[in-house]
Design a protein around this motif. Structure first.
Motif, PDB file in Angstrom:
ATOM      1  N   THR A   1       0.834  -1.198   0.000  1.00 52.90           N
ATOM      2  CA  THR A   1       0.000   0.000   0.000  1.00 52.90           C
ATOM      3  C   THR A   1       0.869   1.249   0.000  1.00 52.90           C
ATOM      4  O   THR A   1       2.075   1.193   0.280  1.00 52.90           O
ATOM      5  CB  THR A   1      -0.899   0.046   1.251  1.00 52.90           C
ATOM      6  OG1 THR A   1      -0.060   0.200   2.417  1.00 52.90           O
ATOM      7  CG2 THR A   1      -1.727  -1.222   1.387  1.00 52.90           C
ATOM      8  N   GLY A   2       0.237   2.389  -0.280  1.00 52.38           N
ATOM      9  CA  GLY A   2       0.951   3.657  -0.226  1.00 52.38           C
ATOM     10  C   GLY A   2       1.510   3.930   1.155  1.00 52.38           C
ATOM     11  O   GLY A   2       2.644   4.398   1.300  1.00 52.38           O
ATOM     12  N   ALA A   3       0.721   3.644   2.187  1.00 47.54           N
ATOM     13  CA  ALA A   3       1.184   3.855   3.559  1.00 47.54           C
ATOM     14  C   ALA A   3       2.409   3.006   3.855  1.00 47.54           C
ATOM     15  O   ALA A   3       3.357   3.450   4.520  1.00 47.54           O
ATOM     16  CB  ALA A   3       0.060   3.539   4.558  1.00 47.54           C
TER      17      ALA A   3
ATOM     18  N   THR B   1      -1.997   4.140   8.699  1.00 47.15           N
ATOM     19  CA  THR B   1      -1.381   3.361   9.766  1.00 47.15           C
ATOM     20  C   THR B   1      -1.002   4.319  10.897  1.00 47.15           C
ATOM     21  O   THR B   1      -0.989   5.537  10.719  1.00 47.15           O
ATOM     22  CB  THR B   1      -0.132   2.636   9.263  1.00 47.15           C
ATOM     23  OG1 THR B   1       0.837   3.606   8.850  1.00 47.15           O
ATOM     24  CG2 THR B   1      -0.464   1.711   8.108  1.00 47.15           C
ATOM     25  N   ASN B   2      -0.663   3.775  12.049  1.00 47.10           N
ATOM     26  CA  ASN B   2      -0.343   4.650  13.174  1.00 47.10           C
ATOM     27  C   ASN B   2       0.809   5.580  12.846  1.00 47.10           C
ATOM     28  O   ASN B   2       0.756   6.780  13.134  1.00 47.10           O
ATOM     29  CB  ASN B   2      -0.024   3.815  14.418  1.00 47.10           C
ATOM     30  CG  ASN B   2       0.216   4.666  15.647  1.00 47.10           C
ATOM     31  OD1 ASN B   2       1.348   4.983  16.002  1.00 47.10           O
ATOM     32  ND2 ASN B   2      -0.867   5.064  16.309  1.00 47.10           N
TER      33      ASN B   2
ATOM     34  N   GLY C   1       0.736   9.761  11.999  1.00 45.68           N
ATOM     35  CA  GLY C   1       1.594  10.755  12.638  1.00 45.68           C
ATOM     36  C   GLY C   1       2.141  11.754  11.643  1.00 45.68           C
ATOM     37  O   GLY C   1       2.307  12.940  11.944  1.00 45.68           O
ATOM     38  N   LEU C   2       2.412  11.304  10.411  1.00 38.07           N
ATOM     39  CA  LEU C   2       2.893  12.194   9.358  1.00 38.07           C
ATOM     40  C   LEU C   2       1.774  13.030   8.759  1.00 38.07           C
ATOM     41  O   LEU C   2       1.991  14.156   8.309  1.00 38.07           O
ATOM     42  CB  LEU C   2       3.544  11.375   8.244  1.00 38.07           C
ATOM     43  CG  LEU C   2       4.809  10.590   8.576  1.00 38.07           C
ATOM     44  CD1 LEU C   2       5.185   9.693   7.403  1.00 38.07           C
ATOM     45  CD2 LEU C   2       5.962  11.539   8.916  1.00 38.07           C
ATOM     46  N   THR C   3       0.581  12.477   8.712  1.00 34.69           N
ATOM     47  CA  THR C   3      -0.562  13.158   8.095  1.00 34.69           C
ATOM     48  C   THR C   3      -0.898  14.434   8.845  1.00 34.69           C
ATOM     49  O   THR C   3      -0.944  14.455  10.078  1.00 34.69           O
ATOM     50  CB  THR C   3      -1.768  12.200   8.041  1.00 34.69           C
ATOM     51  OG1 THR C   3      -1.469  11.153   7.108  1.00 34.69           O
ATOM     52  CG2 THR C   3      -3.033  12.911   7.630  1.00 34.69           C
TER      53      THR C   3
ATOM     54  N   PHE D   1      -7.347   8.041  17.782  1.00 32.98           N
ATOM     55  CA  PHE D   1      -6.397   6.988  17.461  1.00 32.98           C
ATOM     56  C   PHE D   1      -5.010   7.181  18.064  1.00 32.98           C
ATOM     57  O   PHE D   1      -4.140   6.334  17.878  1.00 32.98           O
ATOM     58  CB  PHE D   1      -6.257   6.849  15.940  1.00 32.98           C
ATOM     59  CG  PHE D   1      -7.512   6.370  15.253  1.00 32.98           C
ATOM     60  CD1 PHE D   1      -8.263   5.339  15.772  1.00 32.98           C
ATOM     61  CD2 PHE D   1      -7.938   6.966  14.073  1.00 32.98           C
ATOM     62  CE1 PHE D   1      -9.413   4.893  15.138  1.00 32.98           C
ATOM     63  CE2 PHE D   1      -9.090   6.530  13.422  1.00 32.98           C
ATOM     64  CZ  PHE D   1      -9.828   5.494  13.964  1.00 32.98           C
ATOM     65  N   GLY D   2      -4.772   8.275  18.761  1.00 35.15           N
ATOM     66  CA  GLY D   2      -3.456   8.510  19.321  1.00 35.15           C
ATOM     67  C   GLY D   2      -3.190   7.644  20.541  1.00 35.15           C
ATOM     68  O   GLY D   2      -4.067   6.911  21.000  1.00 35.15           O
ATOM     69  N   PRO D   3      -1.971   7.708  21.101  1.00 40.04           N
ATOM     70  CA  PRO D   3      -0.885   8.604  20.689  1.00 40.04           C
ATOM     71  C   PRO D   3      -0.177   8.103  19.430  1.00 40.04           C
ATOM     72  O   PRO D   3      -0.216   6.918  19.110  1.00 40.04           O
ATOM     73  CB  PRO D   3       0.069   8.572  21.881  1.00 40.04           C
ATOM     74  CG  PRO D   3      -0.138   7.209  22.475  1.00 40.04           C
ATOM     75  CD  PRO D   3      -1.603   6.908  22.295  1.00 40.04           C
ATOM     76  N   PHE D   4       0.453   9.063  18.755  1.00 44.30           N
ATOM     77  CA  PHE D   4       1.196   8.753  17.544  1.00 44.30           C
ATOM     78  C   PHE D   4       2.696   8.781  17.836  1.00 44.30           C
ATOM     79  O   PHE D   4       3.131   9.307  18.851  1.00 44.30           O
ATOM     80  CB  PHE D   4       0.831   9.755  16.449  1.00 44.30           C
ATOM     81  CG  PHE D   4      -0.642   9.755  16.146  1.00 44.30           C
ATOM     82  CD1 PHE D   4      -1.227   8.680  15.499  1.00 44.30           C
ATOM     83  CD2 PHE D   4      -1.452  10.809  16.539  1.00 44.30           C
ATOM     84  CE1 PHE D   4      -2.585   8.646  15.243  1.00 44.30           C
ATOM     85  CE2 PHE D   4      -2.817  10.787  16.293  1.00 44.30           C
ATOM     86  CZ  PHE D   4      -3.387   9.704  15.639  1.00 44.30           C
ATOM     87  N   PRO D   5       3.496   8.212  16.962  1.00 45.27           N
ATOM     88  CA  PRO D   5       4.943   8.148  17.214  1.00 45.27           C
ATOM     89  C   PRO D   5       5.554   9.526  17.417  1.00 45.27           C
ATOM     90  O   PRO D   5       5.089  10.532  16.845  1.00 45.27           O
ATOM     91  CB  PRO D   5       5.487   7.493  15.943  1.00 45.27           C
ATOM     92  CG  PRO D   5       4.345   6.727  15.384  1.00 45.27           C
ATOM     93  CD  PRO D   5       3.137   7.546  15.701  1.00 45.27           C
ATOM     94  N   GLY D   6       6.588   9.582  18.212  1.00 41.30           N
ATOM     95  CA  GLY D   6       7.315  10.818  18.427  1.00 41.30           C
ATOM     96  C   GLY D   6       8.297  11.089  17.307  1.00 41.30           C
ATOM     97  O   GLY D   6       8.394  10.335  16.329  1.00 41.30           O
TER      98      GLY D   6
END
Length: 424
Positions: free
Chosen positions: A110-112, A142-143, A147-149, A159-164
């Motif tokens: 996938t693109g993700a 994806t998680n 985070g990038l979005t 849906f958080g937390p997202f990666p640091g």
């Protein structure tokens, strides 16, 4: 109760509400830019599966390639028993991807997944954790890619937390009052107050933001990002998942900019509907992860790779890049002609056939999401499928198949014009 209503009732019982749908009907068959539902109703498709169908629904050459591959082999897991299609597809892409050096290519699903692996490669090469992305960006669900979005609703809600180690700055957008200098100033502030530039592994952005409303990256911004990356040993990633494969009038949007990336992510129209994605980049960067560091169960699917070859053949043989430019000019010209009758139509923009129309309440700087919603509904009543997006949901974006027949395109544009005038 109609057949569509019966299926909707079943869907609501069987599927979670988080899996939303835009249309109240169910597709049964399609051909090029036309689609028929289970009740036989015909629609013109200006959505293209969100940019997946640049060569249309069920292209004859595409269909033949898939049928031929099904009779040979459908899966072996490339990581266990490799297939030659993987190599030949990588070789073809290596000849055309506009990265600044000798490229290498690998495949995912996938693109993700392509985006996540691009960051993995960048971190492996640099030994750094930080990643810079931009407001209004979309890089996946994806998680990590969430985070990038750079858009909260509906993608990030709950849906958080997202990666640091992910940092967002404004993306240049003149209509929204954000200059290239504003973006550069935000980056300067980021490096002074949050993270040192030498701790950034990658900068990732779309040259034409998809979910953000087809916001086009100014050339001076792209050049500035290239210089920033070069000055600080940062990997520059162009996310071309939606803009790739002739959508912008060139195979990749990156071709239209002097400054080139180190890595390109791709998916969507590279395979005409099969779940496969790709990652191409400079060989010395792509070779950073060790054996086994990149891969998966389905990446390198023989069916997906046969689809990639078919798409590349169609784009080349039918001169789809030229067709994309011609269609894009037609759409932009028609939209511009509607401004006198549709005062809320503030801006028409696009590269090739990656075209958008943005709407504001007449005489104000207030985004008009309600008008866009009405236009979409009226268009659907008239059997035209269009997409509405943007940070404020006030943008219509066009992702019609680039193989669409002229008469079908004209019919769709007539419907769109009527919908806009009725929605005033």
């Amino acid at each position: 109760m109609s057949k569509n209503e019966e299926i909707t009732k079943r869907r609501l019982e069987a599927c979670p509400k988080g899996v939303s749908v835009s249309c109240p009907f169910y597709a049964e068959k399609a051909k090029n830019a036309e689609l028929w539902d289970v009740e036989g109703n015909r629609y013109i498709d200006f959505a293209g599966g969100i940019g997946v169908l640049n060569v249309g629904h069920v292209h004859d050459k595409f269909q033949a390639a898939i049928k031929a591959q099904v009779e040979k082999i459908t899966h072996s897991c490339h990581a266990i028993v490799p297939n030659e299609l993987y190599i030949s597809a990588a070789e073809r892409l290596n000849k055309i991807v506009p990265v600044g050096g000798k490229p290498k290519t690998c495949f995912f699903t996938t693109g993700a997944e392509a985006v996540e692996n691009a960051i993995k490669v960048a971190r492996s090469k640099t030994g750094r954790p930080g990643v810079i992305a931009f407001n209004a960006a979309f890089h996946g669900r994806t998680n990590f890619t969430l985070g990038l979005t750079g858009k909260v609703a509906p993608y990030k809600l709950g849906f958080g937390p997202f990666p640091g180690d992910i940092y967002h700055v404004p993306f240049p957008n003149a209509l929204h009052g954000i200059s290239v200098q504003d973006t550069l100033d935000a980056l300067t502030d980021l490096f002074k107050t949050v993270i040192e530039a030498k701790n950034i592994a990658a900068i990732i952005y779309e040259l034409v933001q998809g979910e953000g409303g087809f916001n086009i990256a100014p050339p001076e911004f792209v050049s500035a990002m290239r210089k920033l990356a070069d000055d600080n040993g940062i990997i520059l990633i162009h996310d071309e998942v939606q803009s790739g494969f002739a959508r912008t009038g060139t195979m990749f949007a990156s071709e239209q900019y002097e400054a080139k990336p180190d890595i390109i992510t791709m998916a969507k129209s590279m395979s005409g509907g099969f779940p496969i994605s790709g990652l191409s980049g400079k060989a010395e960067i792509m070779d950073a992860p060790g054996p086994g560091g990149l891969g998966g169960t389905y990446p390198g699917s023989p069916l997906g790779l046969a689809a990639v070859h078919a798409v590349l053949d169609i784009i080349e043989e039918e001169k789809i890049c030229d067709r994309s430019k011609k269609l894009g000019e037609k759409v932009k010209s028609r939209l511009e002609s509607l401004k006198a009758d549709v005062p809320s139509l503030r801006e028409v923009r696009g590269l090739g056939s990656m075209v958008a129309a943005e709407f504001y309440k007449a005489g104000t700087n207030e985004p008009d999401a309600d008008f866009v919603k009405k236009v979409q509904a009226k268009a659907l009543e008239k059997k035209l499928i269009i997409l509405t997006y943007g940070t404020y949901y006030n943008v219509i974006r066009f992702l019609y198949p680039l193989t669409i027949e002229d008469k079908i395109m004209d019919e769709g544009l007539d419907i769109l014009a009527a919908a806009m005038k009725e929605a005033k």
